[in-house]
Design a protein around this motif. Structure first.
Motif, mmCIF file in Angstrom:
data_model
loop_
_atom_site.group_PDB
_atom_site.id
_atom_site.type_symbol
_atom_site.label_atom_id
_atom_site.label_comp_id
_atom_site.label_asym_id
_atom_site.label_seq_id
_atom_site.Cartn_x
_atom_site.Cartn_y
_atom_site.Cartn_z
ATOM 1 N N ASP A 124 0.874 -1.166 0.000
ATOM 2 C CA ASP A 124 0.000 0.000 0.000
ATOM 3 C C ASP A 124 0.913 1.218 0.000
ATOM 4 O OD1 ASP A 124 -2.884 1.255 0.810
ATOM 5 O OD2 ASP A 124 -1.263 2.275 1.886
ATOM 6 N N THR B 78 0.604 4.348 0.957
ATOM 7 C CA THR B 78 0.671 5.139 2.189
ATOM 8 C C THR B 78 1.482 4.409 3.254
ATOM 9 O OG1 THR B 78 -1.441 6.227 1.754
ATOM 10 C CG2 THR B 78 -0.675 6.210 4.045
ATOM 11 N N ARG B 79 1.231 3.117 3.417
ATOM 12 C CA ARG B 79 1.980 2.353 4.408
ATOM 13 C C ARG B 79 3.455 2.275 4.021
ATOM 14 N NH1 ARG B 79 -2.935 -0.728 4.598
ATOM 15 N NH2 ARG B 79 -2.145 -2.443 3.316
ATOM 16 N N SER C 106 -6.623 10.828 9.971
ATOM 17 C CA SER C 106 -7.466 9.663 10.242
ATOM 18 C C SER C 106 -7.090 8.492 9.342
ATOM 19 C CB SER C 106 -8.939 10.021 10.033
ATOM 20 O OG SER C 106 -9.158 10.513 8.711
ATOM 21 N N THR C 107 -6.702 8.809 8.112
ATOM 22 C CA THR C 107 -6.295 7.759 7.165
ATOM 23 C C THR C 107 -5.010 7.084 7.618
ATOM 24 O OG1 THR C 107 -7.331 8.908 5.311
ATOM 25 C CG2 THR C 107 -5.633 7.281 4.779
ATOM 26 N N SER D 249 -3.746 6.954 10.591
ATOM 27 C CA SER D 249 -3.935 6.230 11.848
ATOM 28 C C SER D 249 -4.419 4.807 11.590
ATOM 29 C CB SER D 249 -4.930 6.965 12.747
ATOM 30 O OG SER D 249 -4.378 8.170 13.224
ATOM 31 N N GLU D 250 -5.322 4.660 10.628
ATOM 32 C CA GLU D 250 -5.819 3.323 10.278
ATOM 33 C C GLU D 250 -4.693 2.449 9.739
ATOM 34 O OE1 GLU D 250 -9.037 1.266 7.207
ATOM 35 O OE2 GLU D 250 -9.101 3.435 7.580
ATOM 36 N N HIS D 251 -3.868 3.044 8.883
ATOM 37 C CA HIS D 251 -2.742 2.298 8.315
ATOM 38 C C HIS D 251 -1.735 1.920 9.400
ATOM 39 C CE1 HIS D 251 -3.848 2.484 4.122
ATOM 40 N NE2 HIS D 251 -3.973 3.802 4.160
ATOM 41 N N GLY E 246 -2.286 1.410 12.510
ATOM 42 C CA GLY E 246 -2.853 0.334 13.319
ATOM 43 C C GLY E 246 -2.597 -1.028 12.699
ATOM 44 N N LYS E 247 -2.710 -1.106 11.388
ATOM 45 C CA LYS E 247 -2.461 -2.377 10.698
ATOM 46 C C LYS E 247 -0.988 -2.770 10.789
ATOM 47 C CE LYS E 247 -6.265 -1.898 7.396
ATOM 48 N NZ LYS E 247 -6.649 -1.751 5.967
#
Length: 240
Positions: free
Chosen positions: A21, A23-24, A51-52, A54-56, A58-59
């Motif tokens: 990904d 972003t990651r 917010s985007t 932060s989700e990445h 977390g994964k």
């Protein structure tokens, strides 16, 4: 006939999916500087909403690629360990350069300058990379301090050199004393492992090198140029 699935292949697929990904990947590359970043800092770096990112993050934490730290109200993340840094840098080194005529977005002067600085010298997690890292690796090899013919290995003279330079080599743990790390800008191996980390730490602590900007870029100071010229015979102009 029913075949049992290989659990290692499933794990490898999950790991690849974590990195696959943009972003990651941008976050992982930024964290190669070895420091802890906040989600906001990484969001600005990756040019996405907080917010985007932060989700990445977390994964990546759940997948074991990042470690999370909290200090008061602030949440920081860093690469989980040196093995993750090695994985990211090695993958980056296998990305082919843009082909001639390949359309790319127009870069700003600031982005172009930052890219040039990163290519000249940068930290790769906890060791030096770019042309600076290659120059140090070549100098150690040419002086018989480092062997590359059968993989990277410090010679007895190399061990003596680190001791004489006041650079201690902490050999506790499973990390190799020296390791070749494929440089993603130079496409050649530079010095990593315990010795590479110790040399980088000493260079920064002693003022031989200093960080510049918010990226991983570093530059050699005048004092560092004199020291490396004296210790390794590297011409100061080759380090600028």
């Amino acid at each position: 006939m029913t075949r049992t699935k290989d659990p290692q292949s499933a794990g490898l697929a999950r790991l690849a999916g974590l990195i696959a990904d943009e972003t990651r990947a941008a976050c992982l590359l930024a964290l190669l500087d070895g420091r802890a970043w906040t989600a906001g800092e990484l969001a600005r770096h990756a040019r996405v909403a907080a917010s985007t990112v932060s989700e990445h993050l977390g994964k990546l934490v759940a997948g074991g690629l990042l470690a999370e730290e909290r200090q008061g109200r602030h949440r920081y993340v860093r690469l989980a360990d040196a093995r993750v840094a090695t994985l990211v840098e090695d993958l980056a080194a296998h990305v082919p350069p843009p082909a001639a005529g390949d359309p790319r977005p127009v870069r700003t002067l600031r982005e172009s300058s930052a890219g040039s600085a990163m290519a000249r010298g940068r930290t790769c997690y906890d060791h030096l990379a770019g042309r600076l890292g290659i120059a140090l690796t070549d100098a150690l090899t040419e002086r018989g301090l480092l062997r590359q013919d059968t993989g990277f290995a410090l010679t007895p003279a190399g061990l003596d050199w680190f001791a004489a330079a006041g650079i201690p080599l902490a050999r506790a743990g499973r990390r190799p004393l020296v390791r070749a790390c494929l440089d993603w800008t130079e496409r050649r191996p530079h010095l990593a492992g315990v010795a590479g980390a110790a040399l980088c730490r000493h260079a920064l602590d002693s003022g031989w090198c200093e960080r510049i900007g918010s990226e991983r870029a570093v530059r050699v100071t005048p004092a560092g140029g004199r020291a490396l010229s004296s210790l390794l015979g590297i011409a100061p102009d080759a380090l600028r």
